[in-house]
Design a protein around this motif. Structure first.
Motif, PDB file in Angstrom:
ATOM      1  N   GLU A   3       0.805  -1.218   0.000  1.00 21.71           N
ATOM      2  CA  GLU A   3       0.000   0.000   0.000  1.00 21.71           C
ATOM      3  C   GLU A   3       0.840   1.271   0.000  1.00 21.71           C
ATOM      4  O   GLU A   3       0.339   2.350  -0.291  1.00 21.71           O
ATOM      5  CB  GLU A   3      -0.946  -0.010   1.199  1.00 21.71           C
ATOM      6  N   LYS A   4       2.104   1.164   0.373  1.00 19.99           N
ATOM      7  CA  LYS A   4       3.036   2.290   0.381  1.00 19.99           C
ATOM      8  C   LYS A   4       2.564   3.466   1.238  1.00 19.99           C
ATOM      9  O   LYS A   4       2.876   4.610   0.965  1.00 19.99           O
ATOM     10  CB  LYS A   4       3.313   2.752  -1.055  1.00 19.99           C
ATOM     11  N   LYS A   5       1.786   3.164   2.295  1.00 27.72           N
ATOM     12  CA  LYS A   5       1.301   4.215   3.195  1.00 27.72           C
ATOM     13  C   LYS A   5       2.355   4.606   4.226  1.00 27.72           C
ATOM     14  O   LYS A   5       2.329   5.697   4.762  1.00 27.72           O
ATOM     15  CB  LYS A   5       0.026   3.756   3.907  1.00 27.72           C
ATOM     16  N   ILE A   6       3.236   3.667   4.534  1.00 37.98           N
ATOM     17  CA  ILE A   6       4.305   3.887   5.503  1.00 37.98           C
ATOM     18  C   ILE A   6       5.626   3.644   4.774  1.00 37.98           C
ATOM     19  O   ILE A   6       5.739   2.680   4.020  1.00 37.98           O
ATOM     20  CB  ILE A   6       4.179   2.907   6.690  1.00 37.98           C
ATOM     21  N   PRO A   7       6.636   4.493   4.985  1.00 40.31           N
ATOM     22  CA  PRO A   7       7.931   4.255   4.345  1.00 40.31           C
ATOM     23  C   PRO A   7       8.484   2.870   4.700  1.00 40.31           C
ATOM     24  O   PRO A   7       8.321   2.397   5.831  1.00 40.31           O
ATOM     25  CB  PRO A   7       8.825   5.367   4.913  1.00 40.31           C
ATOM     26  N   GLN A   8       9.123   2.244   3.743  1.00 41.32           N
ATOM     27  CA  GLN A   8       9.637   0.885   3.924  1.00 41.32           C
ATOM     28  C   GLN A   8      10.572   0.765   5.124  1.00 41.32           C
ATOM     29  O   GLN A   8      10.496  -0.213   5.869  1.00 41.32           O
ATOM     30  CB  GLN A   8      10.356   0.427   2.659  1.00 41.32           C
ATOM     31  N   ASN A   9      11.441   1.748   5.317  1.00 41.04           N
ATOM     32  CA  ASN A   9      12.376   1.670   6.441  1.00 41.04           C
ATOM     33  C   ASN A   9      11.628   1.705   7.781  1.00 41.04           C
ATOM     34  O   ASN A   9      12.020   1.030   8.732  1.00 41.04           O
ATOM     35  CB  ASN A   9      13.435   2.759   6.378  1.00 41.04           C
ATOM     36  N   GLU A  10      10.509   2.440   7.867  1.00 40.97           N
ATOM     37  CA  GLU A  10       9.714   2.470   9.099  1.00 40.97           C
ATOM     38  C   GLU A  10       9.004   1.138   9.328  1.00 40.97           C
ATOM     39  O   GLU A  10       8.876   0.683  10.465  1.00 40.97           O
ATOM     40  CB  GLU A  10       8.693   3.606   9.058  1.00 40.97           C
ATOM     41  N   ILE A  11       8.541   0.516   8.243  1.00 33.99           N
ATOM     42  CA  ILE A  11       7.893  -0.797   8.370  1.00 33.99           C
ATOM     43  C   ILE A  11       8.883  -1.811   8.937  1.00 33.99           C
ATOM     44  O   ILE A  11       8.577  -2.531   9.881  1.00 33.99           O
ATOM     45  CB  ILE A  11       7.326  -1.270   7.016  1.00 33.99           C
ATOM     46  N   LEU A  12      10.083  -1.844   8.365  1.00 33.87           N
ATOM     47  CA  LEU A  12      11.095  -2.790   8.853  1.00 33.87           C
ATOM     48  C   LEU A  12      11.538  -2.470  10.275  1.00 33.87           C
ATOM     49  O   LEU A  12      11.768  -3.382  11.078  1.00 33.87           O
ATOM     50  CB  LEU A  12      12.314  -2.799   7.924  1.00 33.87           C
ATOM     51  N   GLU A  13      11.650  -1.188  10.581  1.00 29.89           N
ATOM     52  CA  GLU A  13      12.055  -0.788  11.930  1.00 29.89           C
ATOM     53  C   GLU A  13      11.012  -1.223  12.961  1.00 29.89           C
ATOM     54  O   GLU A  13      11.350  -1.648  14.069  1.00 29.89           O
ATOM     55  CB  GLU A  13      12.254   0.730  11.995  1.00 29.89           C
ATOM     56  N   GLY A  14       9.738  -1.144  12.612  1.00 31.34           N
ATOM     57  CA  GLY A  14       8.667  -1.503  13.529  1.00 31.34           C
ATOM     58  C   GLY A  14       8.380  -2.992  13.612  1.00 31.34           C
ATOM     59  O   GLY A  14       7.700  -3.454  14.530  1.00 31.34           O
ATOM     60  N   TRP A  15       8.903  -3.765  12.647  1.00 32.22           N
ATOM     61  CA  TRP A  15       8.660  -5.214  12.629  1.00 32.22           C
ATOM     62  C   TRP A  15       9.642  -5.898  13.575  1.00 32.22           C
ATOM     63  O   TRP A  15      10.850  -5.866  13.379  1.00 32.22           O
ATOM     64  CB  TRP A  15       8.822  -5.740  11.204  1.00 32.22           C
ATOM     65  N   HIS A  16       9.094  -6.535  14.599  1.00 32.54           N
ATOM     66  CA  HIS A  16       9.939  -7.187  15.605  1.00 32.54           C
ATOM     67  C   HIS A  16       9.933  -8.702  15.516  1.00 32.54           C
ATOM     68  O   HIS A  16      10.514  -9.369  16.366  1.00 32.54           O
ATOM     69  CB  HIS A  16       9.505  -6.763  17.013  1.00 32.54           C
ATOM     70  N   ARG A  17       9.236  -9.255  14.512  1.00 27.43           N
ATOM     71  CA  ARG A  17       9.176 -10.703  14.337  1.00 27.43           C
ATOM     72  C   ARG A  17       8.491 -11.329  15.545  1.00 27.43           C
ATOM     73  O   ARG A  17       8.058 -10.634  16.443  1.00 27.43           O
ATOM     74  CB  ARG A  17      10.573 -11.298  14.123  1.00 27.43           C
ATOM     75  N   PRO A  18       8.397 -12.616  15.559  1.00 23.89           N
ATOM     76  CA  PRO A  18       7.818 -13.232  16.757  1.00 23.89           C
ATOM     77  C   PRO A  18       8.671 -13.023  18.003  1.00 23.89           C
ATOM     78  O   PRO A  18       8.163 -13.029  19.097  1.00 23.89           O
ATOM     79  CB  PRO A  18       7.750 -14.709  16.391  1.00 23.89           C
ATOM     80  N   ALA A  19       9.942 -12.813  17.844  1.00 21.91           N
ATOM     81  CA  ALA A  19      10.797 -12.610  19.009  1.00 21.91           C
ATOM     82  C   ALA A  19      11.888 -11.616  18.629  1.00 21.91           C
ATOM     83  O   ALA A  19      12.229 -11.518  17.469  1.00 21.91           O
ATOM     84  CB  ALA A  19      11.421 -13.945  19.421  1.00 21.91           C
ATOM     85  N   PHE A  25       4.587  -5.977  15.664  1.00 24.81           N
ATOM     86  CA  PHE A  25       4.848  -4.678  15.044  1.00 24.81           C
ATOM     87  C   PHE A  25       4.623  -3.590  16.078  1.00 24.81           C
ATOM     88  O   PHE A  25       3.642  -3.621  16.817  1.00 24.81           O
ATOM     89  CB  PHE A  25       3.906  -4.433  13.848  1.00 24.81           C
ATOM     90  N   ASP A  26       5.516  -2.602  16.108  1.00 26.58           N
ATOM     91  CA  ASP A  26       5.412  -1.502  17.063  1.00 26.58           C
ATOM     92  C   ASP A  26       5.753  -0.201  16.345  1.00 26.58           C
ATOM     93  O   ASP A  26       6.884  -0.018  15.887  1.00 26.58           O
ATOM     94  CB  ASP A  26       6.355  -1.748  18.239  1.00 26.58           C
ATOM     95  N   TYR A  27       4.752   0.690  16.253  1.00 27.88           N
ATOM     96  CA  TYR A  27       4.921   1.975  15.581  1.00 27.88           C
ATOM     97  C   TYR A  27       4.601   3.108  16.546  1.00 27.88           C
ATOM     98  O   TYR A  27       4.252   2.862  17.699  1.00 27.88           O
ATOM     99  CB  TYR A  27       4.052   2.022  14.319  1.00 27.88           C
ATOM    100  N   LEU A  93      17.506  -1.830   1.854  1.00 25.22           N
ATOM    101  CA  LEU A  93      16.751  -2.415   2.967  1.00 25.22           C
ATOM    102  C   LEU A  93      16.690  -3.940   2.922  1.00 25.22           C
ATOM    103  O   LEU A  93      16.303  -4.577   3.908  1.00 25.22           O
ATOM    104  CB  LEU A  93      15.331  -1.853   2.989  1.00 25.22           C
ATOM    105  N   ILE A  94      17.086  -4.519   1.806  1.00 22.24           N
ATOM    106  CA  ILE A  94      17.011  -5.982   1.660  1.00 22.24           C
ATOM    107  C   ILE A  94      17.869  -6.686   2.700  1.00 22.24           C
ATOM    108  O   ILE A  94      17.445  -7.671   3.307  1.00 22.24           O
ATOM    109  CB  ILE A  94      17.391  -6.409   0.229  1.00 22.24           C
ATOM    110  N   ASN A  95      19.059  -6.177   2.948  1.00 22.97           N
ATOM    111  CA  ASN A  95      19.958  -6.797   3.928  1.00 22.97           C
ATOM    112  C   ASN A  95      19.357  -6.752   5.331  1.00 22.97           C
ATOM    113  O   ASN A  95      19.480  -7.719   6.093  1.00 22.97           O
ATOM    114  CB  ASN A  95      21.333  -6.113   3.904  1.00 22.97           C
ATOM    115  N   ILE A  96      18.697  -5.648   5.680  1.00 25.07           N
ATOM    116  CA  ILE A  96      18.057  -5.543   6.996  1.00 25.07           C
ATOM    117  C   ILE A  96      16.970  -6.611   7.129  1.00 25.07           C
ATOM    118  O   ILE A  96      16.868  -7.288   8.150  1.00 25.07           O
ATOM    119  CB  ILE A  96      17.472  -4.129   7.208  1.00 25.07           C
ATOM    120  N   PHE A  97      16.152  -6.763   6.077  1.00 27.53           N
ATOM    121  CA  PHE A  97      15.101  -7.785   6.078  1.00 27.53           C
ATOM    122  C   PHE A  97      15.709  -9.180   6.233  1.00 27.53           C
ATOM    123  O   PHE A  97      15.272  -9.973   7.064  1.00 27.53           O
ATOM    124  CB  PHE A  97      14.283  -7.691   4.781  1.00 27.53           C
ATOM    125  N   ASP A  98      16.739  -9.470   5.442  1.00 29.77           N
ATOM    126  CA  ASP A  98      17.401 -10.783   5.518  1.00 29.77           C
ATOM    127  C   ASP A  98      17.934 -11.061   6.922  1.00 29.77           C
ATOM    128  O   ASP A  98      17.772 -12.165   7.453  1.00 29.77           O
ATOM    129  CB  ASP A  98      18.547 -10.864   4.508  1.00 29.77           C
TER     130      ASP A  98
END
Length: 165
Positions: A3-19, A25-27, A93-98
């Protein structure tokens, strides 16, 4: 990401995974807990007394996916999703996701080329719930007797119908 409503770097920063965090997710103004249940399950597992507790000043949501799991499939749906996310992300951002996938405490994942999986997940339906901190059925940390911690329990999905958004 789609949806591109939130910048990709903010999405990854807020994604904490299951652990290791309490919420997936925390925004700035909200948090999201994500759960999956199989086609026939009527409950979802809550693995901590903190999972359904909102952080101060933030709305808290529960995203629930009902899925079907097909074992011994030729389709690696997790691998497909992993690759799809990597193609959407900006190269920096791909490396951060990986790294976030690989460093997960409970289930490290190194992508479909390294860890091909022989099962397919199909999303049957999905729901979003508002976790009202007063009325939503949950175990509240402040109500636990001293010395009790690491609470895990099942939440009946029919009991949260009124909180569906």
């Amino acid at each position: 990401l789609d949806e591109k409503k939130i910048p990709q770097n903010e999405i990854l920063e807020g994604w904490h995974r299951p652990a290791p965090a309490n919420h997936d997710f925390d925004y700035d103004d909200y948090t999201i807990e994500v759960k999956t249940v199989s086609r026939s399950n009527t409950t979802t597992q809550i693995t901590s007394e903190d999972q359904l507790t909102a952080l101060e000043g933030k709305d808290h949501k529960l995203k629930l996916f009902r899925i079907e799991n097909i074992n011994k499939s030729q389709t690696d749906s997790l691998g497909n999703l992993y690759d799809e996310i990597r193609t959407i992300l900006k190269p920096r951002l791909i490396n951060i996701f990986d790294l976030k996938c690989a460093e997960d405490i409970n289930s490290s994942y190194f992508g479909p080329e390294v860890m091909p999986l022989d099962y397919k997940f199909t999303v049957i339906e999905e729901f979003l719930y508002d976790i009202d901190q007063i009325n939503f059925p949950r175990i509240k940390k402040e109500n636990l007797d001293q010395g009790i911690s690491k609470v895990s329990y099942n939440l009946d999905i029919s009991a949260i119908e009124d909180f569906k958004i």
